[in-house]
Design an enzyme around this catalytic site. Structure first.
Site, PDB file in Angstrom:
ATOM      1  N   TYR A 144       0.806  -1.225   0.000  1.00 49.03           N
ATOM      2  CA  TYR A 144       0.000   0.000   0.000  1.00 49.03           C
ATOM      3  C   TYR A 144       0.841   1.278   0.000  1.00 49.03           C
ATOM      4  O   TYR A 144       0.302   2.373  -0.116  1.00 49.03           O
ATOM      5  CB  TYR A 144      -0.942   0.024   1.200  1.00 49.03           C
ATOM      6  CG  TYR A 144      -1.938  -1.107   1.177  1.00 49.03           C
ATOM      7  CD1 TYR A 144      -2.976  -1.131   0.249  1.00 49.03           C
ATOM      8  CD2 TYR A 144      -1.821  -2.170   2.063  1.00 49.03           C
ATOM      9  CE1 TYR A 144      -3.884  -2.169   0.216  1.00 49.03           C
ATOM     10  CE2 TYR A 144      -2.730  -3.215   2.037  1.00 49.03           C
ATOM     11  CZ  TYR A 144      -3.758  -3.215   1.118  1.00 49.03           C
ATOM     12  OH  TYR A 144      -4.653  -4.244   1.090  1.00 49.03           O
ATOM     13  N   HIS A 179      -4.528   6.173  -1.455  1.00 50.09           N
ATOM     14  CA  HIS A 179      -5.251   6.026  -0.189  1.00 50.09           C
ATOM     15  C   HIS A 179      -4.332   6.252   1.012  1.00 50.09           C
ATOM     16  O   HIS A 179      -4.819   6.441   2.127  1.00 50.09           O
ATOM     17  CB  HIS A 179      -5.866   4.630  -0.132  1.00 50.09           C
ATOM     18  CG  HIS A 179      -7.228   4.564   0.481  1.00 50.09           C
ATOM     19  ND1 HIS A 179      -8.093   5.629   0.575  1.00 50.09           N
ATOM     20  CD2 HIS A 179      -7.898   3.515   1.025  1.00 50.09           C
ATOM     21  CE1 HIS A 179      -9.218   5.250   1.146  1.00 50.09           C
ATOM     22  NE2 HIS A 179      -9.125   3.971   1.437  1.00 50.09           N
ATOM     23  N   TYR A 223      -5.746  -0.894   9.308  1.00 53.14           N
ATOM     24  CA  TYR A 223      -6.302  -0.717   7.963  1.00 53.14           C
ATOM     25  C   TYR A 223      -7.311   0.425   8.024  1.00 53.14           C
ATOM     26  O   TYR A 223      -7.916   0.702   9.054  1.00 53.14           O
ATOM     27  CB  TYR A 223      -6.890  -1.999   7.357  1.00 53.14           C
ATOM     28  CG  TYR A 223      -5.806  -2.993   7.021  1.00 53.14           C
ATOM     29  CD1 TYR A 223      -5.120  -2.905   5.817  1.00 53.14           C
ATOM     30  CD2 TYR A 223      -5.441  -3.963   7.933  1.00 53.14           C
ATOM     31  CE1 TYR A 223      -4.090  -3.789   5.520  1.00 53.14           C
ATOM     32  CE2 TYR A 223      -4.409  -4.850   7.642  1.00 53.14           C
ATOM     33  CZ  TYR A 223      -3.735  -4.755   6.441  1.00 53.14           C
ATOM     34  OH  TYR A 223      -2.709  -5.619   6.154  1.00 53.14           O
ATOM     35  N   ASN A 265     -10.362   1.276   7.076  1.00 49.42           N
ATOM     36  CA  ASN A 265     -11.757   1.265   7.487  1.00 49.42           C
ATOM     37  C   ASN A 265     -11.963   1.058   8.977  1.00 49.42           C
ATOM     38  O   ASN A 265     -13.077   1.227   9.466  1.00 49.42           O
ATOM     39  CB  ASN A 265     -12.526   0.197   6.701  1.00 49.42           C
ATOM     40  CG  ASN A 265     -12.564   0.499   5.219  1.00 49.42           C
ATOM     41  OD1 ASN A 265     -12.074   1.517   4.751  1.00 49.42           O
ATOM     42  ND2 ASN A 265     -13.153  -0.415   4.474  1.00 49.42           N
TER      43      ASN A 265
END
Length: 187
Positions: A14, A19, A64, A66
Site C-alpha cells: 500500500y 489512499h 487498515y 476502514n
C-alpha cells in the site's frame, strides 16, 4: 495533548498509493517535528514530541483504513484527549490532485477511515485536512484509491503532501481557524 492522525493502510503493497496520503503527510510532519513514528502502541505506530510546550502524538493506525477509529479511541481513552485536540489527515476523491481542504467538522464524505473515527468518538466535530487525489470515472474507486499517483500528477501531489504537513505543524501552535485561513484561501 494534541493527537494528529494520518490515515492509510499498513504494508509494503500500500506504500505510495493514493489512499495512503495521510501516511505520506505524517512522514513529512515527523521530519518537521524532528521525531519518528515507529513506536507500536494502540494498534498504531506513534511518535511523541513536544512543541512550544505542547505535547503532541503523531499516529499512523495499523488497523487498515476502514477500522482507523479502533486505534484512535484507544489513545483518546488512555490520554483523555478532547476531540477538539485531534486532527485527522486523509485522502479525498472529491478534491483535485494538488489541493487541500481543511475543515473543523462535518460528515466523512464517504471516507471510511474518517467515518470509523467519527463512529468511535461519537462526534463529527473533528478537524481534518483532506488531501486531494481526484478520481477517474473509468477506474473503479477501490482500484483507483489503491493505485499509485500518476506520473503527471506526482509533483502536484507531493507539493500538497508537504503543504498538508506544514498545515498540521501550524495547528500545533495556532488555532485550526488560523490554519484554515492560511491554507484554504489559495486552494
Amino acid at each position: 495533548m494534541k493527537l494528529i492522525v494520518g490515515l492509510g493502510n499498513p504494508g509494503k503493497e500500500y506504500e505510495k498509493t493514493r489512499h495512503n496520503a495521510g501516511f505520506c503527510v505524517m512522514d513529512e510532519l515527523a521530519k518537521l517535528c524532528h521525531t519518528s513514528i515507529e513506536q507500536k502502541k494502540f494498534n498504531a505506530l506513534i511518535g511523541t514530541t513536544q512543541i512550544s510546550g505542547e505535547q503532541v502524538m503523531l499516529m499512523k493506525p495499523q488497523t487498515y483504513m476502514n477500522s482507523s477509529g479502533e486505534a484512535v479511541i484507544q489513545a483518546v481513552n488512555f490520554y483523555k484527549i478532547d476531540p477538539k485536540d485531534i486532527l485527522v489527515i486523509h485522502d479525498d476523491l472529491d478534491i483535485p490532485v494538488g489541493k487541500l481542504r481543511i475543515r473543523t467538522q462535518g460528515s466523512s464524505g464517504g471516507q471510511k477511515g474518517m467515518q470509523s473515527i467519527m463512529n468511535h468518538l461519537h462526534t463529527q466535530e473533528i478537524s481534518r485536512i483532506r488531501v486531494g487525489i481526484d478520481k477517474n470515472p473509468l477506474i473503479p474507486i477501490v482500484d483507483y484509491v489503491l493505485g499509485k499517483v500518476a506520473k503527471e500528477d506526482l509533483k502536484n501531489y507531493e507539493d500538497s503532501v508537504k503543504r498538508a504537513a506544514d498545515a498540521a505543524y501550524m495547528s500545533i501552535t495556532h488555532s485550526i481557524e488560523e490554519v484554515m485561513n492560511r491554507y484554504n484561501k489559495n486552494e
